[in-house]
Design a protein around this motif. Structure first.
Motif, PDB file in Angstrom:
ATOM      1  N   MET A   5      57.742  47.036  44.244  1.00  0.00           N
ATOM      2  CA  MET A   5      58.339  45.784  43.786  1.00  0.00           C
ATOM      3  C   MET A   5      59.774  46.041  43.314  1.00  0.00           C
ATOM      4  N   THR A   6      60.672  45.142  43.660  1.00  0.00           N
ATOM      5  CA  THR A   6      62.075  45.280  43.293  1.00  0.00           C
ATOM      6  C   THR A   6      62.261  45.162  41.789  1.00  0.00           C
ATOM      7  N   ASP A   7      63.062  46.057  41.223  1.00  0.00           N
ATOM      8  CA  ASP A   7      63.370  46.033  39.801  1.00  0.00           C
ATOM      9  C   ASP A   7      64.610  45.172  39.579  1.00  0.00           C
ATOM     10  N   PRO A   8      64.501  43.984  38.944  1.00  0.00           N
ATOM     11  CA  PRO A   8      65.652  43.099  38.785  1.00  0.00           C
ATOM     12  C   PRO A   8      66.714  43.650  37.838  1.00  0.00           C
ATOM     13  N   SER A   9      66.377  44.691  37.088  1.00  0.00           N
ATOM     14  CA  SER A   9      67.345  45.258  36.148  1.00  0.00           C
ATOM     15  C   SER A   9      68.106  46.437  36.753  1.00  0.00           C
ATOM     16  N   ARG A  10      67.872  46.709  38.042  1.00  0.00           N
ATOM     17  CA  ARG A  10      68.507  47.850  38.707  1.00  0.00           C
ATOM     18  C   ARG A  10      68.986  47.432  40.086  1.00  0.00           C
ATOM     19  N   LEU A  11      70.189  47.873  40.466  1.00  0.00           N
ATOM     20  CA  LEU A  11      70.775  47.469  41.741  1.00  0.00           C
ATOM     21  C   LEU A  11      71.602  48.632  42.284  1.00  0.00           C
ATOM     22  N   THR A  12      71.411  48.980  43.553  1.00  0.00           N
ATOM     23  CA  THR A  12      72.189  50.025  44.211  1.00  0.00           C
ATOM     24  C   THR A  12      72.957  49.424  45.380  1.00  0.00           C
ATOM     25  N   LEU A  13      74.270  49.697  45.433  1.00  0.00           N
ATOM     26  CA  LEU A  13      75.133  49.086  46.445  1.00  0.00           C
ATOM     27  C   LEU A  13      76.124  50.111  46.990  1.00  0.00           C
ATOM     28  N   PRO A  14      76.554  49.942  48.249  1.00  0.00           N
ATOM     29  CA  PRO A  14      77.563  50.834  48.820  1.00  0.00           C
ATOM     30  C   PRO A  14      78.976  50.410  48.427  1.00  0.00           C
ATOM     31  N   ALA A  15      79.873  51.380  48.455  1.00  0.00           N
ATOM     32  CA  ALA A  15      81.309  51.131  48.279  1.00  0.00           C
ATOM     33  C   ALA A  15      82.007  51.786  49.469  1.00  0.00           C
ATOM     34  N   PRO A  16      82.196  51.057  50.559  1.00  0.00           N
ATOM     35  CA  PRO A  16      82.643  51.670  51.814  1.00  0.00           C
ATOM     36  C   PRO A  16      84.118  52.063  51.801  1.00  0.00           C
ATOM     37  N   ALA A  17      84.439  53.014  52.669  1.00  0.00           N
ATOM     38  CA  ALA A  17      85.826  53.395  52.898  1.00  0.00           C
ATOM     39  C   ALA A  17      86.517  52.337  53.750  1.00  0.00           C
ATOM     40  N   LYS A  18      87.850  52.395  53.741  1.00  0.00           N
ATOM     41  CA  LYS A  18      88.654  51.578  54.652  1.00  0.00           C
ATOM     42  C   LYS A  18      89.640  52.469  55.390  1.00  0.00           C
ATOM     43  N   LEU A  19      90.091  51.977  56.524  1.00  0.00           N
ATOM     44  CA  LEU A  19      91.218  52.568  57.225  1.00  0.00           C
ATOM     45  C   LEU A  19      92.337  51.539  57.309  1.00  0.00           C
ATOM     46  N   ASN A  20      93.563  51.999  57.196  1.00  0.00           N
ATOM     47  CA  ASN A  20      94.719  51.172  57.563  1.00  0.00           C
ATOM     48  C   ASN A  20      95.031  51.499  59.015  1.00  0.00           C
ATOM     49  N   ARG A  21      94.679  50.608  59.910  1.00  0.00           N
ATOM     50  CA  ARG A  21      94.879  50.895  61.325  1.00  0.00           C
ATOM     51  C   ARG A  21      96.297  50.574  61.781  1.00  0.00           C
ATOM     52  N   LEU A  22      97.026  49.912  60.927  1.00  0.00           N
ATOM     53  CA  LEU A  22      98.461  49.679  61.078  1.00  0.00           C
ATOM     54  C   LEU A  22      99.012  49.542  59.674  1.00  0.00           C
ATOM     55  N   LEU A  23     100.197  50.090  59.413  1.00  0.00           N
ATOM     56  CA  LEU A  23     100.818  49.935  58.098  1.00  0.00           C
ATOM     57  C   LEU A  23     102.331  49.932  58.250  1.00  0.00           C
ATOM     58  N   HIS A  24     102.928  48.751  58.053  1.00  0.00           N
ATOM     59  CA  HIS A  24     104.377  48.605  58.086  1.00  0.00           C
ATOM     60  C   HIS A  24     104.877  48.302  56.684  1.00  0.00           C
ATOM     61  N   ILE A  25     106.015  48.862  56.332  1.00  0.00           N
ATOM     62  CA  ILE A  25     106.677  48.552  55.066  1.00  0.00           C
ATOM     63  C   ILE A  25     107.921  47.733  55.398  1.00  0.00           C
ATOM     64  N   THR A  26     107.931  46.489  54.975  1.00  0.00           N
ATOM     65  CA  THR A  26     108.968  45.550  55.405  1.00  0.00           C
ATOM     66  C   THR A  26     110.028  45.284  54.347  1.00  0.00           C
ATOM     67  N   GLY A  27     109.858  45.807  53.153  1.00  0.00           N
ATOM     68  CA  GLY A  27     110.848  45.574  52.103  1.00  0.00           C
ATOM     69  C   GLY A  27     110.326  46.050  50.761  1.00  0.00           C
ATOM     70  N   ARG A  28     111.110  45.734  49.744  1.00  0.00           N
ATOM     71  CA  ARG A  28     110.764  46.153  48.388  1.00  0.00           C
ATOM     72  C   ARG A  28     111.157  45.063  47.410  1.00  0.00           C
ATOM     73  N   ARG A  29     110.251  44.690  46.520  1.00  0.00           N
ATOM     74  CA  ARG A  29     110.542  43.649  45.532  1.00  0.00           C
ATOM     75  C   ARG A  29     111.378  44.218  44.384  1.00  0.00           C
ATOM     76  N   ASP A  30     111.945  43.308  43.609  1.00  0.00           N
ATOM     77  CA  ASP A  30     112.758  43.737  42.466  1.00  0.00           C
ATOM     78  C   ASP A  30     111.953  44.533  41.449  1.00  0.00           C
ATOM     79  N   ASP A  31     110.629  44.281  41.399  1.00  0.00           N
ATOM     80  CA  ASP A  31     109.793  45.007  40.426  1.00  0.00           C
ATOM     81  C   ASP A  31     109.329  46.369  40.947  1.00  0.00           C
TER      82      ASP A  31
END
Length: 285
Positions: A1-27
């Motif tokens: 039976m599922t325990d409602p006080s316990r939860l297990t979840l994934p935290a997946p990786a990501k890839l940037n399959r394209l990455l352009h830098i188009t400028g820079r803000r004043d901050d």
């Protein structure tokens, strides 16, 4: 039976399959155009509701200062925003390397927001969680929304996309790349002309690049070597500001075969690109 006080979840990786830098803000923040895609590989978090409002974290990063720990920061921000008196014990099983460009910390934060929202029965909607996530980092909202995306601004302006879903070999060459160091480097490309999302997708993976790659190659010889080694065998790119590099391959068997040739000083894993985050799949189950 599922325990409602316990939860297990994934935290997946990501890839940037394209990455352009188009400028820079004043901050000082850089303006980006990037394609985010998830992998079916990542960290895992287990949440257990506690009898008071205390937050406890069990992880290999437990020695990290609380102000730098995105899991605890996300949990506390959710407590503050919702006004809940609930607490939790959180266990983080860390697989993704720090400073690898795979978004591990941001993904852990997003999973924490979703997991505690479910465990504490807060009923906050995804856009509300993404708003909290943006306060923690520009990459957190894409993990909260959980779909491959074209991102602009500082990475927070998201448009859902559907990308091809090949297999990848991802190599970590054993160094921790400092994102602030890369973005402060005077030789970093900051003037790539903006393109439309249509043009980016029509161009296809063969034309995608990462504007951080030349700078990271120069500053981190181990990443330079990994890019050269993998690039001589398959189409290869840096993800984020590194240190991980990845090759796009046609099959799991091809990726696994290439992994067996890996120099012993490096670590690697094989994963498939997915457009819907494994976190969303887990939340729906």
């Amino acid at each position: 039976m599922t325990d409602p006080s316990r939860l297990t979840l994934p935290a997946p990786a990501k890839l940037n399959r394209l990455l352009h830098i188009t400028g820079r803000r004043d901050d000082g923040y850089h303006l980006l155009q990037t394609l985010f895609q998830f992998l079916d590989h990542g960290d895992t978090l287990t949440f257990r509701e506690s009898s008071d409002e205390r937050l406890e974290l069990d992880s290999p990063l437990a020695e990290m200062a609380d102000d730098d720990n995105l899991v605890l920061r996300a949990a506390r921000r959710l407590q503050q925003r919702s006004g809940t008196s609930c607490g939790a014990r959180i266990r983080l099983h860390k697989t993704l390397p720090m400073g690898g460009g795979l978004g591990g910390g941001s993904s852990d934060a997003a999973t924490t927001l979703h997991g505690l929202n479910r465990l504490w029965r807060l009923g906050l909607r995804t856009p509300e969680l993404a708003e909290i996530g943006l306060e923690l980092g520009a990459d957190v909202p894409v993990f909260v929304h959980g779909h491959a995306a074209w991102a602009e601004g500082i990475g927070e302006q998201l448009t859902r996309v559907e990308l091809d879903t090949p297999w990848f070999l991802v190599i970590h060459p054993g160094v921790n790349v400092s994102t602030p160091t890369v973005f402060k480097d005077p030789e970093l490309t900051r003037d790539t002309p903006p393109i439309t999302i249509t043009r980016a997708l029509q161009g296809g993976a063969s034309g995608w690049r990462n504007d951080c790659e030349a700078t990271v190659r120069r500053l981190y010889p181990a990443v330079d070597a990994a890019l050269d080694w993998l690039g001589s065998r398959a189409p290869t790119m840096l993800t984020g500001t590194g240190a991980c590099v990845f090759a796009r391959l046609e099959s799991q068997a091809e990726a696994a075969s290439l992994a067996r040739e890996l120099p012993v000083a490096w670590q690697a894993f094989v994963a498939r690109g997915v457009n819907r985050s494994p976190l969303q799949d887990a939340l729906d189950r």
